[in-house]
Design a protein around this motif. Structure first.
Motif, PDB file in Angstrom:
ATOM      1  N   UNK A  99     -42.432   2.772 -29.390  1.00 61.97           N
ATOM      2  CA  UNK A  99     -42.048   2.107 -30.629  1.00 61.97           C
ATOM      3  C   UNK A  99     -42.093   3.136 -31.755  1.00 61.97           C
ATOM      4  N   UNK A 100     -41.448   2.826 -32.859  1.00 65.25           N
ATOM      5  CA  UNK A 100     -41.409   3.719 -34.014  1.00 65.25           C
ATOM      6  C   UNK A 100     -42.269   3.157 -35.138  1.00 65.25           C
ATOM      7  N   UNK A 101     -42.561   4.002 -36.120  1.00 68.58           N
ATOM      8  CA  UNK A 101     -43.345   3.539 -37.264  1.00 68.58           C
ATOM      9  C   UNK A 101     -42.503   2.767 -38.258  1.00 68.58           C
ATOM     10  N   UNK A 102     -41.193   2.804 -38.103  1.00 68.11           N
ATOM     11  CA  UNK A 102     -40.266   2.098 -39.004  1.00 68.11           C
ATOM     12  C   UNK A 102     -38.957   1.895 -38.265  1.00 68.11           C
ATOM     13  N   UNK A 103     -38.208   0.878 -38.680  1.00 68.32           N
ATOM     14  CA  UNK A 103     -36.936   0.581 -38.021  1.00 68.32           C
ATOM     15  C   UNK A 103     -35.735   0.996 -38.844  1.00 68.32           C
ATOM     16  N   UNK A 104     -35.959   1.513 -40.031  1.00 64.59           N
ATOM     17  CA  UNK A 104     -34.850   1.818 -40.928  1.00 64.59           C
ATOM     18  C   UNK A 104     -35.089   3.148 -41.617  1.00 64.59           C
ATOM     19  N   UNK A 105     -34.112   4.028 -41.556  1.00 62.88           N
ATOM     20  CA  UNK A 105     -34.233   5.365 -42.146  1.00 62.88           C
ATOM     21  C   UNK A 105     -32.901   5.801 -42.731  1.00 62.88           C
ATOM     22  N   UNK A 106     -32.981   6.777 -43.643  1.00 60.60           N
ATOM     23  CA  UNK A 106     -31.771   7.409 -44.184  1.00 60.60           C
ATOM     24  C   UNK A 106     -31.692   8.855 -43.691  1.00 60.60           C
TER      25      UNK A 106
END
Length: 509
Positions: free
Chosen positions: A6-13
């Motif tokens: 899993x990731x620490x966040x689902x949304x990135x730029x």
């Protein structure tokens, strides 16, 4: 245990960094690819060191707490859904994802697809339970469905993996719809292929959310492939975190099963449409449940929202249509699942037509669609199935359906097409129930101000509705069903033309 991550966040730029947490054995390979009309690999990393770790108790509620195995800086990747595949030395793979948003301030498409990530979190049962059920107890047969449903949790951590069939469904995973009508005295069933479900250990919740080989994926593949369209992408959480997230756009797309909205997300959509934005809903059961975010935890008590939380808290969770919020979802969607229901699933419209009957053939959405009053379209797919939204309605002297402005349904809603649905299976049929029971007394009280048997029976008789209306300076189109994207994937000419009409009118095409 097979690899999981899993990731620490689902949304990135582009230019931002995210980290990957994992449990696996030995060195692993990571591949990241954008999923659209085609799969575009953007990064491969070998030799990622991992260790096999247990799933902690209450991981469903509190997260896994696994260590970081690598960090990734997002390059100049175009906006979209990115599949993360972590493969161990034995060839077993785990999937996760990130949504890459557009670079801040960069010129780009005026249309944004908001991924239904809140719905994905609500159905995620990694670690045991989700917002619906103690899924592990149900699948292991330790508990029957009613008792397993009592084990549903109201706080769901985003810091854990997703079950494979929920997140990374194979291409042959069956749809949540009965492809044919139930035969005379035939035992009811649920889903396109129960044998596949049994063979693959599919839970009742795996088909209800996710991108790969599901609704959003089908829609994007059609749009980017056959139509040559380009969209930007956001997640539900982005609308929660950034009140200005929709400012660069003129069109918002919701596809598939956008069931769970937070207060800030709802406020962002309201402001967007009121300010002149166009909202195209190719989803069913849209905006049904109110949730909130508490750091990395999504709070979603569902029916227990009236008792599990402080009744004076304006951010408590329940149905958006509950009077304590004063903001039924139909005010922005035009429709509600309360007035719709299931179609071709179990005993809910088990012999339903599977398609829409046309009433307003002169509506702009049907221009050039070769559809006329009384025509049925989508029935061969079937277009209608699983969950569908509708409205209370009546028929005028002109013979056309008109909305009853109840629970936020707009008075000027234009009903284009409709079909019968059932909010719940009938009781005492002699057949085993297949659809988890809803709290009909609560819904009846909300919809009709009466929790008695007659009002509960009235709730069970609904309609799927395709409709449009204007709100503020903006406009909304609502296809009223989870299954719309499957019509595009099948190349249905009626569904395709209607979708093109909507996107063209709204400025997305």
């Amino acid at each position: 245990m097979p690899p999981a991550c899993y990731t620490d966040r689902l949304s990135v730029r582009p230019g931002e960094r995210f980290v990957l947490h994992a449990s696996a054995t030995g060195p692993c390979r990571l591949e990241i690819a954008r999923i659209g009309a085609v799969r575009e690999t953007v990064l491969r990393l070998d030799g990622i060191e991992t260790q096999d770790l247990p799933v902690p108790p209450d991981a469903d509620r509190d997260g896994c707490g696994w260590p970081v195995v690598t960090g990734i800086e997002v390059g100049d990747w175009r906006s979209g859904y990115y599949d993360l595949v972590l493969t161990d030395a034995a060839g077993e793979a785990a999937h996760h994802f990130v949504c890459v948003k557009a670079r801040a301030g960069a010129p780009g498409p005026r249309t944004v697809l908001v991924l239904a990530t809140n719905t994905l979190h609500a159905y995620n049962y990694f670690g045991g339970a989700n917002a619906y059920c103690d899924v592990d107890a149900l699948m292991s047969r330790r508990l029957p469905l009613p008792e397993a449903m009592a084990g549903a949790i109201g706080r769901l951590s985003a810091l854990r993996p997703f079950p494979p069939l929920l997140l990374s469904a194979p291409a042959d995973m069956p749809r949540l719809v009965n492809l044919r009508k139930r035969g005379f005295e035939e035992r009811p069933w649920a889903g396109a292929d129960p044998a596949w479900s049994r063979a693959h250990g599919q839970s009742p919740y795996d088909g209800s959310a996710g991108f790969l080989n599901k609704w959003e994926h089908a829609f994007v593949a059609w749009a980017e492939g056959e139509e040559g369209l380009a969209f930007d992408y956001l997640t539900d959480r982005d609308l929660d975190d950034d009140p200005a997230a929709l400012e660069p756009y003129g069109v918002v797309l919701l596809v598939g099963h956008s069931e769970y909205w937070s207060g800030p997300e709802r406020a962002a959509l309201d402001a967007f449409v009121d300010g002149g934005g166009r909202l195209a809903i190719f989803s069913g059961n849209t905006g049904f449940w109110k949730v909130r975010w508490d750091g990395p935890t999504m709070v979603c008590h569902k029916w227990r929202g009236q008792t599990a939380e402080d009744v004076s808290d304006p951010e408590r969770t329940h149905l958006w249509s509950h009077p304590m919020f004063g903001a039924p979802e139909a005010e922005i969607t035009g429709l509600s699942f309360i007035f719709g229901g299931y179609h071709r699933l179990g005993l809910c419209a088990a012999r339903g037509q599977g398609g829409y009957t046309v009433y307003r053939a002169d509506h702009w959405a049907l221009e050039g669609a070769d559809l006329f009053y009384g025509d049925v379209f989508g029935d061969a797919l079937p277009l209608l199935g699983y969950e569908n939204d509708g409205c209370a309605l009546t028929f005028g002297e002109d013979g056309l359906p008109a909305p009853v402005p109840r629970l936020g349904v707009p008075r000027d809603l234009e009903i284009i097409a409709l079909a019968p649905c059932a909010f719940a299976e009938p009781e005492d049929t002699g057949y085993r129930p297949l659809i988890p029971p809803e709290q009909l007394d609560v819904v009846a009280k909300i919809a009709y101000g009466d929790a008695g048997p007659a009002a509960q029976a009235r709730v069970t008789r609904g309609h799927a509705v395709m409709a449009s209306f204007r709100r503020g300076a903006g406009e909304v189109f609502n296809a009223g069903t989870t299954e719309w994207a499957h019509g595009l994937a099948a190349g249905d000419p009626f569904v395709t033309r209607i979708t093109r009409n909507v996107l063209k009118r709204f400025g997305a095409a």
